[in-house]
Motif scaffolding. Structure first.
Motif, PDB file in Angstrom:
ATOM      1  N   ILE A 341       0.828  -1.212   0.000  1.00  0.00           N
ATOM      2  CA  ILE A 341       0.000   0.000   0.000  1.00  0.00           C
ATOM      3  C   ILE A 341       0.862   1.261   0.000  1.00  0.00           C
ATOM      4  CG2 ILE A 341      -1.687   1.351   1.323  1.00  0.00           C
ATOM      5  CD1 ILE A 341      -2.817  -1.326   2.340  1.00  0.00           C
ATOM      6  N   GLY A 342       0.502   2.187  -0.849  1.00  0.00           N
ATOM      7  CA  GLY A 342       1.053   3.536  -0.800  1.00  0.00           C
ATOM      8  C   GLY A 342      -0.039   4.466  -0.316  1.00  0.00           C
ATOM      9  N   TYR A 343       0.146   5.084   0.872  1.00  0.00           N
ATOM     10  CA  TYR A 343      -0.912   5.892   1.487  1.00  0.00           C
ATOM     11  C   TYR A 343      -0.481   7.354   1.523  1.00  0.00           C
ATOM     12  CZ  TYR A 343      -4.386   7.402   4.970  1.00  0.00           C
ATOM     13  OH  TYR A 343      -5.392   8.050   5.626  1.00  0.00           O
ATOM     14  N   PHE A 344      -1.270   8.203   0.877  1.00  0.00           N
ATOM     15  CA  PHE A 344      -1.007   9.645   0.845  1.00  0.00           C
ATOM     16  C   PHE A 344      -1.965  10.328   1.807  1.00  0.00           C
ATOM     17  CE2 PHE A 344      -1.385  13.848  -1.478  1.00  0.00           C
ATOM     18  CZ  PHE A 344      -0.123  14.285  -1.124  1.00  0.00           C
ATOM     19  N   PHE A 345      -1.419  10.919   2.859  1.00  0.00           N
ATOM     20  CA  PHE A 345      -2.225  11.454   3.947  1.00  0.00           C
ATOM     21  C   PHE A 345      -2.891  12.777   3.568  1.00  0.00           C
ATOM     22  CE2 PHE A 345       0.866   8.695   5.855  1.00  0.00           C
ATOM     23  CZ  PHE A 345       0.188   8.064   6.887  1.00  0.00           C
ATOM     24  N   GLN A 346      -4.041  13.028   4.199  1.00  0.00           N
ATOM     25  CA  GLN A 346      -4.741  14.302   3.990  1.00  0.00           C
ATOM     26  C   GLN A 346      -3.979  15.446   4.642  1.00  0.00           C
ATOM     27  OE1 GLN A 346      -8.740  14.364   5.483  1.00  0.00           O
ATOM     28  NE2 GLN A 346      -9.095  16.480   4.933  1.00  0.00           N
ATOM     29  N   THR A 347      -3.508  15.236   5.850  1.00  0.00           N
ATOM     30  CA  THR A 347      -2.775  16.279   6.564  1.00  0.00           C
ATOM     31  C   THR A 347      -1.304  16.211   6.192  1.00  0.00           C
ATOM     32  OG1 THR A 347      -2.556  14.777   8.438  1.00  0.00           O
ATOM     33  CG2 THR A 347      -4.357  16.368   8.516  1.00  0.00           C
ATOM     34  N   SER A 348      -0.701  17.355   5.974  1.00  0.00           N
ATOM     35  CA  SER A 348       0.707  17.402   5.584  1.00  0.00           C
ATOM     36  C   SER A 348       1.592  16.996   6.756  1.00  0.00           C
ATOM     37  CB  SER A 348       1.076  18.815   5.125  1.00  0.00           C
ATOM     38  OG  SER A 348       0.314  19.164   3.997  1.00  0.00           O
ATOM     39  N   ALA A 404       5.786  15.123  -1.087  1.00  0.00           N
ATOM     40  CA  ALA A 404       5.316  13.955  -0.314  1.00  0.00           C
ATOM     41  C   ALA A 404       4.607  12.954  -1.228  1.00  0.00           C
ATOM     42  CB  ALA A 404       4.379  14.411   0.803  1.00  0.00           C
ATOM     43  N   LEU A 405       3.874  13.456  -2.217  1.00  0.00           N
ATOM     44  CA  LEU A 405       3.210  12.584  -3.182  1.00  0.00           C
ATOM     45  C   LEU A 405       4.232  11.800  -4.004  1.00  0.00           C
ATOM     46  CD1 LEU A 405       0.727  11.586  -4.764  1.00  0.00           C
ATOM     47  CD2 LEU A 405       0.912  13.639  -6.173  1.00  0.00           C
ATOM     48  N   VAL A 406       5.284  12.473  -4.463  1.00  0.00           N
ATOM     49  CA  VAL A 406       6.330  11.801  -5.241  1.00  0.00           C
ATOM     50  C   VAL A 406       6.947  10.667  -4.429  1.00  0.00           C
ATOM     51  CG1 VAL A 406       8.598  12.085  -6.326  1.00  0.00           C
ATOM     52  CG2 VAL A 406       6.848  13.827  -6.650  1.00  0.00           C
ATOM     53  N   ARG A 407       7.174  10.909  -3.138  1.00  0.00           N
ATOM     54  CA  ARG A 407       7.775   9.863  -2.290  1.00  0.00           C
ATOM     55  C   ARG A 407       6.864   8.649  -2.180  1.00  0.00           C
ATOM     56  NH1 ARG A 407      11.881   9.685   2.275  1.00  0.00           N
ATOM     57  NH2 ARG A 407      11.158   8.028   3.653  1.00  0.00           N
ATOM     58  N   VAL A 408       5.558   8.881  -2.059  1.00  0.00           N
ATOM     59  CA  VAL A 408       4.612   7.758  -2.003  1.00  0.00           C
ATOM     60  C   VAL A 408       4.681   6.942  -3.292  1.00  0.00           C
ATOM     61  CG1 VAL A 408       2.156   7.151  -1.948  1.00  0.00           C
ATOM     62  CG2 VAL A 408       3.036   8.870  -0.372  1.00  0.00           C
ATOM     63  N   LEU A 409       4.748   7.619  -4.435  1.00  0.00           N
ATOM     64  CA  LEU A 409       4.805   6.915  -5.725  1.00  0.00           C
ATOM     65  C   LEU A 409       6.115   6.140  -5.876  1.00  0.00           C
ATOM     66  CD1 LEU A 409       3.275   9.602  -8.120  1.00  0.00           C
ATOM     67  CD2 LEU A 409       2.114   7.787  -6.851  1.00  0.00           C
ATOM     68  N   ILE A 415      -1.317  -0.941  -4.510  1.00  0.00           N
ATOM     69  CA  ILE A 415      -2.597  -0.307  -4.163  1.00  0.00           C
ATOM     70  C   ILE A 415      -2.297   1.097  -3.645  1.00  0.00           C
ATOM     71  CG2 ILE A 415      -4.600  -0.317  -2.638  1.00  0.00           C
ATOM     72  CD1 ILE A 415      -4.701  -3.278  -2.751  1.00  0.00           C
ATOM     73  N   LEU A 416      -2.878   2.083  -4.301  1.00  0.00           N
ATOM     74  CA  LEU A 416      -2.712   3.477  -3.887  1.00  0.00           C
ATOM     75  C   LEU A 416      -3.952   3.933  -3.130  1.00  0.00           C
ATOM     76  CD1 LEU A 416      -1.093   5.443  -6.866  1.00  0.00           C
ATOM     77  CD2 LEU A 416      -0.299   5.398  -4.505  1.00  0.00           C
ATOM     78  N   VAL A 417      -3.755   4.453  -1.933  1.00  0.00           N
ATOM     79  CA  VAL A 417      -4.848   4.988  -1.118  1.00  0.00           C
ATOM     80  C   VAL A 417      -4.547   6.475  -0.910  1.00  0.00           C
ATOM     81  CG1 VAL A 417      -6.076   4.815   1.068  1.00  0.00           C
ATOM     82  CG2 VAL A 417      -5.183   2.748  -0.003  1.00  0.00           C
ATOM     83  N   LEU A 418      -5.381   7.305  -1.524  1.00  0.00           N
ATOM     84  CA  LEU A 418      -5.116   8.749  -1.554  1.00  0.00           C
ATOM     85  C   LEU A 418      -6.210   9.502  -0.806  1.00  0.00           C
ATOM     86  CD1 LEU A 418      -4.196   9.014  -5.356  1.00  0.00           C
ATOM     87  CD2 LEU A 418      -2.651   8.592  -3.431  1.00  0.00           C
ATOM     88  N   ASP A 419      -5.817  10.205   0.248  1.00  0.00           N
ATOM     89  CA  ASP A 419      -6.758  10.966   1.075  1.00  0.00           C
ATOM     90  C   ASP A 419      -6.645  12.448   0.720  1.00  0.00           C
ATOM     91  OD1 ASP A 419      -8.556  11.771   2.944  1.00  0.00           O
ATOM     92  OD2 ASP A 419      -7.374  11.217   4.693  1.00  0.00           O
ATOM     93  N   GLU A 420      -7.638  12.957   0.015  1.00  0.00           N
ATOM     94  CA  GLU A 420      -7.656  14.348  -0.466  1.00  0.00           C
ATOM     95  C   GLU A 420      -6.343  14.710  -1.180  1.00  0.00           C
ATOM     96  OE1 GLU A 420     -10.156  16.082  -0.708  1.00  0.00           O
ATOM     97  OE2 GLU A 420     -11.572  15.621   0.884  1.00  0.00           O
TER      98      GLU A 420
END
Length: 578
Positions: A341-348, A404-409, A415-420
């Motif tokens: 899982i790659g999880y991109f958080f809503q809060t920075s 932060a998005l680039v690091r997740v990728l 499976i990508l889980v993207l919060d806002e």
């Protein structure tokens, strides 16, 4: 003409944001300001609003032009109550108070006497938006007005701004806003401002034509420079005025800012995803109150799932349940052994004090794609980082979120889980992310209020509705909205017919209309008192459970009263115009 700005220059440290920018704003103009994160959009708005000064150049407000400004920075007084802050420094007549309460209700800030310091970050931002909208002005300047608004609020704000009869300039990444609200788009790029008399779709066509022209021009310049380099290398001397000018032109072109097209495509090659992915069976979650109930889903390998609902309703909690970070109150969660899982958080999250490229390399030096390998530096280039060796501390908030998005990728998840994911990201980055997700070889699960993004990326929507269940709608956001609208139209058809027939209030309705605002004030006060009791007994579940139930009942009653007030107000207005 309302505002004339000429020759604006602004820079910080060694970064030039505005380079001789000029802009005129006329009455009724509706302008969308676009550009990548960190290019200077917010800086330009601050200069136009008179918050900061340019290093050089002038901004002139014509006549008695009044400006209202929403900043990304929180500038409201946290010690005030909501309504006091919104009505600060403006006439407190009945019409203004009604307008303020109407806007606050649409933004779900019905506890008017609540102190702002006790609100969440998103609620504070909504108070600031209300302040900007209530103020009487000739020019409305909005910096990311849709941040922290859910889909219903965004749709309301869109309609409000379409009807808005004064001038507007705003920064937004909401492309449906740019399509439907604005008639001009100004793009800030490398310190220069490019103006287009167009909405978003027309802007894309015109920009493509401009870039094609730039690419052609670049090829012609390269041919010219090859010839001139040969002449220079033969030992040319600037003996005559003609030769001096020729050398000066050569130097100028050699030092120009070059137009460069992207040199590679980004197509993911993820790790193998087995038969079992993420499976939820009859999952429910509650804290002091139930967030959602009885949700089941078996995520397919190539799923493109969008999750929507009101702010604070439990969407982020659902994502955390799905990835195993939060335990459900009821039901089961199964995550397959091959799932990555790659999880991109809503809060920075707080980023470390290191160079941009080192932060990405710390996750991975390279990732495998369908066309070969991509290095950390190439990935940064693709996501519009042209200075990979600068410290992270020098990045803007939007640039840090993009990083932060680039690091997740770079984790190369399946499976990508993207919060806002669209919060604080510029339009160019969103387009790049959309292209990436289109070719992503795995499942994508997204919580978002960005309607355009959802339409581009997902093929099924799960909407958390008032019954605390997630309801499934096939298609993107527009398809969901169409189906939801059909249901709502059926509900209001009778009420609409009645309104059209009526030209004035009956005696009983007039009495109701005279008293309804007082009733709304009483209910709002009761909600405030219950909230105080909840705060006092926050650790006592038995007490707060009953209090939350009473609060929800009163909030629904207040919403019904407000809808009734809107209906009666409309009949009253129609009767006076008759």
């Amino acid at each position: 003409m309302l505002l004339i700005a000429e020759g604006l220059k602004k820079g910080y440290s060694d970064k030039k944001l505005l380079d001789n920018v000029s802009i005129n704003i006329e009455d009724h103009d509706k302008i969308g300001l676009v550009g990548i994160n960190g290019c200077g959009k917010s800086t330009l708005l601050k200069i136009l609003a008179g918050v900061i000064e340019a290093d050089s150049g002038e901004v002139n407000l014509i006549g008695k032009t009044k400006v209202s400004y929403l900043s990304q920075d929180l500038t409201i007084d946290l010690n005030n109550t909501i309504l006091t802050e919104v009505l600060k420094n403006i006439p407190n007549d009945n019409e203004t108070i009604h307008k303020a309460k109407s806007i606050l209700t649409k933004l779900e800030l019905t506890d008017y006497d609540k102190v702002i310091s006790s609100l969440s970050g998103g609620e504070k931002r909504k108070v600031a938006l209300a302040c900007a909208l209530v103020k009487d002005c000739d020019l409305l300047i909005l910096d990311e007005p849709t941040n922290h608004l859910d889909s219903d609020m965004i749709e309301w704000l869109e309609k409000y701004l379409i009807r808005f009869e004064k001038a507007l300039i705003m920064v937004t990444h909401d492309r449906y806003f740019l399509e439907r609200v604005v008639s001009k788009i100004d793009e800030l790029e490398n310190g220069k401002l490019y103006e287009y008399d167009a909405n978003y779709s027309r802007f894309l066509v015109l920009k493509e034509e401009r870039l094609a022209s730039l690419a052609t021009q670049e090829k012609k310049i390269e041919v010219f420079l090859r010839k001139e380099t040969e002449w220079i290398n033969r030992g040319a001397r600037a003996r005559s005025t003609k030769e001096k000018k020729r050398i000066e032109k050569y130097d100028e072109l050699m030092n120009r800012e070059k137009y460069v097209e992207s040199s590679f495509e980004l197509r993911s090659e993820t790790t193998r995803l087995g038969k079992n992915t993420i499976e939820l069976t009859n999952v429910s979650k509650k804290y002091e109150k139930v967030l959602f109930s009885d949700f089941s889903i078996d995520v397919e390998k190539d799923a493109r799932i969008g999750i929507i609902g009101k702010n604070g309703s439990g969407k982020t909690t659902l994502l955390k349940v799905m990835i195993g970070e939060v335990e459900p109150t009821e039901g089961t969660v199964k995550i397959g052994e091959t799932v990555k899982i790659g999880y991109f958080f809503q809060t920075s999250e707080e980023l470390p004090d290191m160079k941009v490229v080192d932060y990405i390399k710390d996750e991975s030096e390279v990732i495998k794609t369908k066309t070969g390998y991509i290095t950390a530096s190439q990935m940064l280039e693709k996501f519009l980082f042209d200075e990979p060796y600068i410290p992270i501390s020098r990045l803007s908030g939007g640039e840090k979120r993009r990083l932060a998005l680039v690091r997740v990728l770079m984790k190369n998840p399946n499976i990508l889980v993207l919060d806002e994911p669209t919060n604080d990201l510029d339009i160019e980055t969103l387009a790049i992310l959309e292209d990436y997700l289109e070719d992503f070889n795995g499942a994508v699960i997204i919580v978002s209020h960005d309607r355009y993004f959802l339409d581009k990326v997902v093929n099924v929507i799960y909407a958390l509705e008032d019954d605390l269940h997630f309801h499934k709608y096939n298609g993107g956001y527009s398809s969901y909205l169409e189906k939801r609208t059909e249901v709502e139209k059926a509900k209001v058809k009778v009420d609409t017919r009645t309104k059209e027939k009526k030209i004035k209030l009956s005696y009983l309705e007039q009495k109701e209309y005279e008293k309804i605002e007082e009733d709304m004030e009483i209910i709002a006060s009761q909600i405030e008192e219950i909230q105080k009791e909840i705060d006092k007994n926050i650790t006592n579940y038995l007490v707060t459970k009953d209090l939350y139930s009473k609060k929800e009942t009163l909030e629904k009653e207040l919403e019904e009263k407000f809808n009734r007030w809107e209906y009666l107000s409309e009949i009253d207005r129609m009767s006076k115009e008759k």
